[in-house]
Each structure stands twice: as structure tokens, then as C-alpha cells.
Design a protein around this motif. Structure first.
Motif, short mmCIF file in Angstrom:
data_model
loop_
_atom_site.label_atom_id
_atom_site.label_comp_id
_atom_site.label_asym_id
_atom_site.label_seq_id
_atom_site.Cartn_x
_atom_site.Cartn_y
_atom_site.Cartn_z
N VAL A 286 -8.43 -0.29 0.49
CA VAL A 286 -6.98 -0.39 0.24
C VAL A 286 -6.61 0.53 -0.93
N ILE B 37 3.28 1.97 4.63
CA ILE B 37 1.88 1.58 4.75
C ILE B 37 1.27 2.45 5.83
N VAL C 116 -4.27 3.56 -3.00
CA VAL C 116 -2.86 3.85 -3.25
C VAL C 116 -2.65 5.36 -3.18
N VAL D 144 -6.37 0.93 4.65
CA VAL D 144 -4.96 0.52 4.63
C VAL D 144 -4.36 1.07 3.35
N VAL D 145 -3.61 2.16 3.46
CA VAL D 145 -3.04 2.80 2.28
C VAL D 145 -1.76 2.08 1.87
N ASP D 146 -1.76 1.57 0.64
CA ASP D 146 -0.58 0.91 0.10
C ASP D 146 0.35 2.00 -0.44
N GLU E 141 7.66 3.24 0.02
CA GLU E 141 7.95 2.20 1.01
C GLU E 141 7.31 2.47 2.37
N TYR F 237 3.60 1.62 -0.95
CA TYR F 237 4.85 1.04 -1.42
C TYR F 237 5.46 1.92 -2.51
N THR G 83 -3.02 -2.69 -5.81
CA THR G 83 -2.85 -3.00 -4.38
C THR G 83 -2.22 -4.38 -4.15
N ARG G 84 -1.98 -5.11 -5.24
CA ARG G 84 -1.24 -6.37 -5.14
C ARG G 84 -1.93 -7.42 -4.26
N VAL G 85 -3.26 -7.48 -4.31
CA VAL G 85 -3.96 -8.53 -3.55
C VAL G 85 -4.56 -9.57 -4.49
#
Length: 276
Positions: free
Chosen positions: A58, A139, A60, A113-115, A137, A117, A4-6
Motif C-alpha cells: 500500500v 486509488i 503512496v 493498492v496505491v493510496d 483523490e 488520496y 496509508t491510514r490503516v
């Protein structure tokens, strides 16, 4: 969290997170709540989840080898309890729904919040096929995890069709016919014990227990790994290989940090005490 890149490469929260928002790695360990029974199985949710005043989920977008697709719901249900492997049977249905319906979950999870990307349409959940991880790409944000999972399922299904793969429903139908493959570690262990009881073939029985242990580790089914390690350690101890038995059983048992009143751990403890 990496997905999730947090967090950064050192597993630390990125500086862009707002004040008061925390990220935590728990590895499905550490719980202080009383056990609850879901689908007939005792379980607990980890402390970092139950201590939270509000949880922002969050997930994916990915396919899943056991249940077709997993997103918002399973990210919480299996991602935050202490024995997720106990809720994998029958493609995790109805376990996902029953776990999410618990008050401990509904009272804390406030937003999803679905990532999107990227999306993984095959080889999930462990990202074994990087070529199937493609840009999406997007959210998606909602308070309704079911709606988000329906949307995510449709995204993955379309990607699978576009890449000449079976739809998720077709893939699950195949999995249903071959569910014994998932159960193979336990089936191997049981066959080994039967062979020992019958005095049939001690070498083949030990080979079965070895194979059960290997398969359980590959599937990351900790309870089945404990059972296989316990039975193999008992066999070695009976023929005098006590140190080898201790070296096998001790780290498997020590992985568990709770649930010591469950049958598998209760049965393993006397053997471990004897070997020590």
C-alpha cells in the motif's frame, strides 16, 4: 502506515481491516532469513515480510529526493530490507529493480493498492513541504508495480510542471552533477583520517569527523554514522577520553540488530569491547 491510514493515532490497526489482515511496524529491523547478495551488497528482508503468506503493498504517491519518484517498487525493496541505506547510490538504480527481482519478494507480493488520496510533488519522501501535498483523490490497484510507478511518475511530473518546478528528469540530472553532496559524510570522514595520518591538523581532523557524523545522521545513513562514530571514538580514546568515546559509539553500534559479520560492525566491535 500513518500515510496509508490503516492504523489509528496509537499505531493500532483500524477496526475496518478484514479478519486475518495484519499491519506491522518493523523499522527495517528483525530478520531470520539467510543473507542474499544484491548489487554486490549482502542484505536480508525483515521477518514480518518473510513470514507473510501474502503481502498487499500500500504505497503512496510522492517524489523522492534521491531517485525522483518512489511508489510500489521501492516501498517493498527499501521499505522491507534491513539495510536500505546501502542501496541508495546512483539514484537507487538498478538497485530497486534488482531487489524486487528476488524470489523472496516475487513469491509474496500479490497486490499493490496505491493510496492516491493525496500526492506529494516536492519535498519527499519525508513530507518536508506540506504545501506540496495536494489532493489527488484516486486509488490505483494492480498486480504490476512497474505500471503503477509509471503512472505515479506521470502524476508527480505533471504536478511539478503545473507548479513551475523542474521535471523529475531535470531534477535528477542536477542531482547527478552534485552526487558528491550525498557522499559528503564519507568524504569528510576520509579527509579527517587523512589529516590524522599526516599529522597535519588534529583540530581540523576532529572537526571533519564531527561533521561526517552530523551529516550521516541527517541523511539517516546508519553505516556512515557508524564509521564516523567509530573513528571519532577511537580518536577520543587515544587521548584518554574513554567514557566520552563509549557514550558515542555504544548507542550507534547497538542500533544494529543483525549484519554483525559486515566489515563496519566487525571493525567497531573490538574498540567497543576495549572501551567497555
Amino acid at each position: 502506515l500513518k500515510g496509508t491510514r490503516v492504523i489509528d493515532g496509537k499505531l493500532q490497526p483500524i477496526p475496518e481491516l478484514p479478519k486475518g489482515v495484519k499491519t506491522v511496524i518493523h523499522r527495517n529491523k528483525g530478520a531470520v532469513m539467510d543473507a542474499i547478495t544484491v548489487s554486490g551488497i549482502p542484505t536480508k528482508f525483515v521477518r514480518v515480510f518473510t513470514d507473510a503468506t501474502a503481502v498487499i503493498n500500500v504505497p503512496v504517491i510522492k517524489d523522492h529526493s534521491l531517485c525522483g519518484y518512489t511508489g510500489a517498487l521501492k516501498n517493498i525493496t527499501h521499505g522491507c530490507n534491513t539495510n536500505p541505506q546501502s542501496f541508495h547510490a546512483h539514484h537507487c538504480s538498478p538497485q530497486i529493480a534488482e531487489l524486487y527481482a528476488q524470489d523472496v519478494v516475487k513469491s509474496r507480493v500479490v497486490l499493490h493498492v496505491v493510496d492516491g488520496y493525496k500526492a506529494l510533488y516536492d519535498g519527499g519522501p519525508k513530507d518536508r513541504k506540506p504545501g506540496c501535498r495536494v489532493p489527488h483523490e484516486a486509488i490505483y490497484v494492480s498486480t504490476d508495480p512497474v505500471a503503477l510507478d509509471v503512472l505515479g511518475w506521470e502524476v508527480i511530473d505533471k504536478l511539478r510542471r503545473d507548479n513551475a518546478l523542474a521535471t523529475l528528469n531535470d531534477a535528477l540530472a542536477v542531482g547527478e552533477r552534485h552526487e558528491e553532496v550525498w557522499l559528503e559524510p564519507e568524504l569528510r570522514r576520509q579527509r579527517g583520517l587523512i589529516r590524522l595520518d599526516l599529522g597535519d591538523d588534529a583540530v581540523a581532523a576532529e572537526a571533519d569527523l564531527h561533521q561526517a557524523l552530523t551529516l550521516a545522521r541527517e541523511r539517516e545513513t546508519r553505516s556512515w554514522e557508524l564509521r564516523a562514530a567509530r573513528d571519532l571514538a577511537r580518536l577520543w580514546a587515544e587521548r584518554g577520553e574513554r567514557q566520552q568515546a563509549l557514550d558515542l559509539l555504544n548507542p550507534v553500534y547497538d542500533w544494529f540488530t543483525e549484519g554483525f559479520d559486515t566489515p563496519d560492525l566487525v571493525e567497531a566491535r573490538p574498540l567497543l569491547d576495549e572501551l567497555r
